[in-house]
Every structure is written in structure tokens, then in C-alpha cells.
Enzyme design. Structure first.
Site, PDB file in Angstrom:
ATOM      1  CG  HIS A  50      -3.214  -2.574  -1.609  1.00  0.00           C
ATOM      2  ND1 HIS A  50      -2.320  -3.210  -0.769  1.00  0.00           N
ATOM      3  CD2 HIS A  50      -4.089  -1.933  -0.815  1.00  0.00           C
ATOM      4  CE1 HIS A  50      -2.644  -2.956   0.474  1.00  0.00           C
ATOM      5  NE2 HIS A  50      -3.710  -2.183   0.476  1.00  0.00           N
ATOM      6  CB  SER A 100      -0.935  -0.011   1.197  1.00  0.00           C
ATOM      7  OG  SER A 100      -0.214  -0.248   2.373  1.00  0.00           O
ATOM      8  CE  LYS A 129      -7.049  -3.383   0.848  1.00  0.00           C
ATOM      9  NZ  LYS A 129      -7.168  -2.515   2.029  1.00  0.00           N
TER      10      LYS A 129
END
Ligand SMILES: Cc1ncc(COP(=O)(O)O)c(C=O)c1O
Length: 211
Positions: free
Chosen positions: A47, A20, A78
Site C-alpha cells: 500500500h 490498508s 495496486k
């Protein structure tokens, strides 16, 4: 150092596709390493799924190494704006996980309301690839920020970290951007290592830094 494993024991390299707040994706480097040591490799695409790869499948797709990766996993919290996650791999391994993983055995299933956002995101990823193509850094943004003196590191993923170094300044910066209508995420300890003032530096760890 005491090591309980013999050289021929089963080995698994588990790694994030995109860290990240760190520089670049390790997928390409880790695949040869796994081969060299006879290890299996699992990539967490949390991610990267939805934003990297020709079809949005993540870094393994982006770097063309999907067929050399044993397990791919990701979260729905996410890009998919929901909760839950997935693991992709050989049927035998996935069946083993379904029957052995503590988080599967002793947790409730995903609530029904969490399912539609996942299905709709999958549909959008396929039907509107331009969303993914426009996602992330653009060269003018990056050049402009660098010209203003910001330290952007060397990341090439859609996550563009701006390294501030001091926690109070990071939060002040985050708030100023928020007030200006720009949503960002502030990374502060323990998510990243604490910044070390140059006066506190010792010979111990010259690479310690914050974001
Ligand atoms: C790399 C990575 N994997 C998995 C997760 C798990 O996400 P969640 O517990 O929301 O599904 C996170 C959450 O931030 C993450 O950063």
C-alpha cells in the site's frame, strides 16, 4: 502457552508498511523491535510503493530505515495497475526464495501483457514525481471532513480512512460517493472487524470497531 521456538531460533517480523484501513505505518516502530529481539524484518510495501518515500519506494524509504530492513516486498496489483510482485533483499535470501517459495515453484510466470504497465509505472514514478507528491490527503480535505464530523482516525499515510462503523451505512455512503463521481473503496468484514453496536458491547474487547 506451548512455544516450539527457542530464544535463539531464527526470527522474522513480517509487517505491512501501511495497513490498508488502520492508522499509521508500523515501519519505524518495528525496526527497533526487530533489533531488540535479534529478528530479521520484512516489510510488505503493497500500500506504500509508488506513493510514499522520496522516490516512491515505500515506508522504509519514507522513514529512512531501508538499510535496516532485511526484505522489502510489494505487489504490482495496486500502484502498478498490473499483477505480480517483487521481493528485494540479499542475493542469498532472494535466491533461496526463488528456489523454495511454493508460489514461485508451482505458479506460472507473470503473463507478458502484465509487464508493460509495471515498466511504464516505474518510468512515470521517476519522470513525473509530482504525481506522487499530489497523491493522497491534502490538509484542506482533511480539515473539511473533520469539520463535517467524520472520524478519520489518526492515519498519516495517503490512505484516508473514514470510519463509519455500520456496514449498511458504509455501503450507502460508498454508493452515494460513486454516483457523485468519487471512487472510494468500502471496507467491510472480513476485511475489517465487524462493528459492534454499543448495546452489544461486553467487557471482552473494548477496542473492537469497524470502518
Ligand atoms: C498488504 C498486501 N500485500 C500483498 C497483497 C497482494 O496483492 P496481490 O495478490 O494482488 O499481488 C495485498 C492485496 O491486497 C495486500 O493488501
Amino acid at each position: 502457552m506451548y512455544c516450539r521456538h527457542t530464544a535463539d531460533a531464527g526470527k522474522l517480523i513480517a509487517v505491512d508498511g501501511v495497513f490498508s484501513s488502520k492508522v499509521t505505518s508500523p515501519a519505524r516502530q518495528m525496526v527497533p523491535l526487530a533489533k531488540k529481539h535479534g529478528a530479521r524484518i520484512m516489510i510488505d510495501e503493497a500500500h506504500a510503493v509508488g506513493v510514499m518515500g522520496k522516490n516512491g519506494r515505500g515506508t522504509a524509504e519514507h522513514f529512512g530505515v531501508e538499510d535496516q530492513v532485511d526484505l522489502l516486498m510489494g505487489t504490482f496489483s495496486k500502484t502498478f495497475a498490473s499483477i505480480g510482485g517483487y521481493v528485494v533483499g540479499d542475493t542469498e535470501v532472494v535466491t533461496y526464495i526463488r528456489h523454495q517459495a511454493r508460489t514461485v515453484l508451482f505458479s506460472a510466470a507473470i503473463p507478458p501483457a502484465a509487464r508493460p504497465p509495471v515498466i511504464e509505472t516505474l518510468r512515470l514514478l521517476q519522470a513525473e514525481p509530482e504525481r506522487r507528491e499530489h497523491c493522497g490527503r491534502t490538509p484542506p480535505d482533511e480539515r473539511g471532513l473533520r469539520a463535517m464530523g467524520y472520524n478519520l482516525g489518526t492515519s498519516v499515510t495517503p490512505i484516508m480512512p473514514i470510519h463509519i462503523g455500520d456496514q449498511a451505512k458504509t455501503l450507502t455512503f460508498w454508493r452515494a460517493l460513486y454516483d457523485a463521481g468519487i471512487f472510494t473503496n468500502a471496507f467491510v468484514p472480513p476485511g475489517v472487524r465487524p462493528a459492534v453496536r454499543s448495546s452489544d458491547r461486553c467487557n471482552g474487547d473494548p477496542h473492537r470497531h469497524g470502518h
